[in-house]
Design an enzyme around this catalytic site. Structure first.
Site, PDB file in Angstrom:
ATOM      1  N   GLU A 127      11.466  -4.613   5.125  1.00 19.22           N
ATOM      2  CA  GLU A 127      10.652  -4.282   3.953  1.00 19.22           C
ATOM      3  C   GLU A 127      11.224  -3.170   3.072  1.00 19.22           C
ATOM      4  O   GLU A 127      10.605  -2.101   2.925  1.00 19.22           O
ATOM      5  CB  GLU A 127       9.227  -3.916   4.400  1.00 19.22           C
ATOM      6  CG  GLU A 127       8.548  -5.002   5.218  1.00 19.22           C
ATOM      7  CD  GLU A 127       7.058  -4.731   5.456  1.00 19.22           C
ATOM      8  OE1 GLU A 127       6.613  -3.594   5.217  1.00 19.22           O
ATOM      9  OE2 GLU A 127       6.344  -5.662   5.869  1.00 19.22           O
ATOM     10  N   GLU A 172       6.789 -11.137  10.479  1.00 22.79           N
ATOM     11  CA  GLU A 172       5.544 -10.424  10.793  1.00 22.79           C
ATOM     12  C   GLU A 172       4.364 -11.158  10.183  1.00 22.79           C
ATOM     13  O   GLU A 172       4.437 -11.637   9.050  1.00 22.79           O
ATOM     14  CB  GLU A 172       5.524  -8.988  10.226  1.00 22.79           C
ATOM     15  CG  GLU A 172       6.396  -8.013  10.964  1.00 22.79           C
ATOM     16  CD  GLU A 172       6.334  -6.610  10.365  1.00 22.79           C
ATOM     17  OE1 GLU A 172       5.282  -6.231   9.802  1.00 22.79           O
ATOM     18  OE2 GLU A 172       7.348  -5.915  10.454  1.00 22.79           O
TER      19      GLU A 172
HETATM   20  C1  FCB Z   1       4.364  -3.878   7.897  1.00 21.45           C
HETATM   21  C2  FCB Z   1       5.351  -3.065   8.718  1.00 21.45           C
HETATM   22  C3  FCB Z   1       4.994  -2.931  10.172  1.00 21.45           C
HETATM   23  C4  FCB Z   1       3.500  -2.760  10.369  1.00 21.45           C
HETATM   24  C5  FCB Z   1       2.731  -3.816   9.598  1.00 21.45           C
HETATM   25  C6  FCB Z   1       1.242  -3.738   9.791  1.00 21.45           C
HETATM   26  O1  FCB Z   1       4.443  -3.484   6.574  1.00 21.45           O
HETATM   27  O2  FCB Z   1       6.629  -3.649   8.644  1.00 21.45           O
HETATM   28  O3  FCB Z   1       5.738  -1.860  10.711  1.00 21.45           O
HETATM   29  O4  FCB Z   1       3.120  -1.483  10.057  1.00 21.45           O
HETATM   30  O5  FCB Z   1       3.020  -3.718   8.246  1.00 21.45           O
END
Ligand code: FCB
Length: 452
Positions: free
Chosen positions: A166, A354
């Site tokens: 990110e 994620e």
């Molecule tokens: C993302 C992050 C991860 C976690 C999630 C909830 O932005 O990459 O580390 O905090 O959100």
């Protein structure tokens, strides 16, 4: 009739990040990171929480790998703490630091779990922050040196590599909004940081190829999908700016070798673009990658808002339900996103690196954690991912965020994302109902009709 399944060889995993779980912040020669520094400043993190101990994973990793094996996941995505490996960021490596990751990887492979390594998930070495951090163009070289060492040490045993997690969050939450380390508030710096992150990604991919490391390499981008709040042309344009800012500002240079022109011009008009792009940079940034990593949690409904400098837009609330983070739940946004990426970038291989939800989980009288809302969230997103695959998206895997509850950045320990509950006082782990559910998903290669 058989149940609908995901493609054969679909990679099912869970994800974590070093600062959020490891603890041992100054043990065995580890250097200070910007998150150590930031969390120690009173007022920055909810409840003054820090990652000093977190889930104590540095000491409990063997037991945590057993937990992964118990869940039956095939892949584990985790990140390396750069200052654990290089206490000063550059110079001499810390043998005990790299050994920790070798031991972890060894234990994973022993249990038949494939490691997916993120090289940078935000814990930048403080020593290098003191020299300007990512705002200094030298950061590109610092990152390259670190990654070359890691590729040499771990290259043989890791099949999947992610350069950055990110970069939008690093650049804009860390250097413009200031709620993340290093806590700066300057838009021009944020744009510069974004460019250096992109360039360092390209350099790392080139080093990876040059060293002939086996395995795949890519990058993980945070991608919310954006929808216009009304039919008004100014809301459409504001939505386009939002979408270009979050998605295309990073994906276009990497996959097309250019910054998105609409937003680039907007920033130019606002006199925010400095000469940070040098000849040859974009060619380096678009060095071919093997996959695109997508983190998806939520979507935004956007309206034009002249008062909100410099993008002149804002997210407006809708009636959709929200998670404990206040993030709107909109699984269809994942489908729209995957279809858009497939169309715009010629069908790249994608991993969802994620996806998950925070809820206010409680241990019940039986000592169990029932979290039906999380199961519902996960099911709905997997359903959309499956639909996208049916419609032609080359989706190769899914990493659930997160293996266990952990330090949620500025929110400290107040938000729980795990499919495993962590009692921070005792470091006891309890597999939540969603963990038992996900185990079945992995085992059946399907999210459909799974009951636990
Ligand atoms: C993302 C992050 C991860 C976690 C999630 C909830 O932005 O990459 O580390 O905090 O959100």
């Amino acid at each position: 009739m058989g149940r609908k399944t995901f493609p054969k060889d679909f990679s099912w995993g869970v994800a974590t990040a070093s600062y959020q779980i490891e603890g041992a912040w100054e043990e065995d020669g580890k250097g200070e990171s910007i998150w150590d520094r930031f969390s120690h400043i009173p007022g920055r993190i909810a409840n003054q929480d820090t990652g000093d101990i977190a889930c104590d994973h540095y000491h409990l990793f063997a037991q945590d790998v057993d937990l992964l094996a118990q869940l039956g996941v095939k892949w584990y995505r985790f990140s390396l703490s750069w200052p654990r490996v290089f206490p000063d960021g550059i110079g001499s490596p810390n043998p005990k630091g790299i050994q920790f990751y070798k031991d972890l990887i060894h234990k994973l492979l022993d249990k038949g779990i494939q490691p997916a390594v993120t090289l940078y998930h935000w814990d930048f070495p403080q020593k290098l922050q003191d020299r300007g951090g990512w705002a200094n163009r030298e950061s590109v070289e610092w990152f390259e040196q670190y990654t070359r060492y890691v590729f040499q040490e771990l290259g043989d045993s890791v099949p999947l590599w992610i350069t950055h997690n990110e970069p939008w969050v690093v650049a804009f939450l860390g250097h413009w909004v200031g709620v993340h380390a290093p806590g700066m508030k300057d838009f021009i710096t944020a744009l510069q940081v974004a460019h250096h992150l992109l360039l360092s990604h390209g350099k790392a991919v080139q080093a990876f190829r040059e060293l002939g490391v086996k395995g795949e390499i890519g990058i993980t981008l945070n991608m919310a999908y954006h929808y216009p709040g009304t039919d008004a042309p100014e809301d459409f344009e504001a939505t386009k700016r939002a979408q270009e800012h979050v998605i295309h500002w990073f994906a276009d240079p990497i996959l097309k070798g250019e910054y998105p022109s609409f937003l680039y011009q907007w920033f130019q008009q606002k006199d925010l673009v400095r000469d940070f792009v040098q000849p040859g940079d974009l060619e380096t940034i678009c060095t071919p990658i093997d996959f695109l990593g997508v983190n998806y949690y939520t979507s935004h409904t956007i309206r034009h808002s002249p008062a909100d400098w410099p993008l002149e837009l804002k997210t407006i609330p809708t009636s959709r339900p929200r998670t404990e983070m206040g993030w709107e739940i909109y699984p269809e946004g994942l489908y729209d996103l995957l279809m858009t990426l497939t169309k715009e970038y010629g069908g790249p291989k994608i991993y969802i690196t994620e996806n998950g939800a925070a809820w206010n989980d409680l241990i019940d009288v039986r000592g169990e954690v029932e979290d039906p809302n999380r199961i519902d969230y996960l099911y709905r997103h997997l359903e959309q991912a499956h639909k996208a695959i049916e419609d032609g998206v080359h989706l190769a895997g899914y990493f659930l965020w997160s293996l266990m509850d952990n330090f949620e950045w500025a929110y400290g320990f107040t938000k729980r994302f795990g499919i495993v509950y962590v009692d921070y006082a005792t470091q006891k782990r309890i597999i939540k109902k969603s963990g038992h559910w996900y185990k079945q998903v992995v085992a059946q290669n399907s999210c459909f009709g799974i009951t636990v």
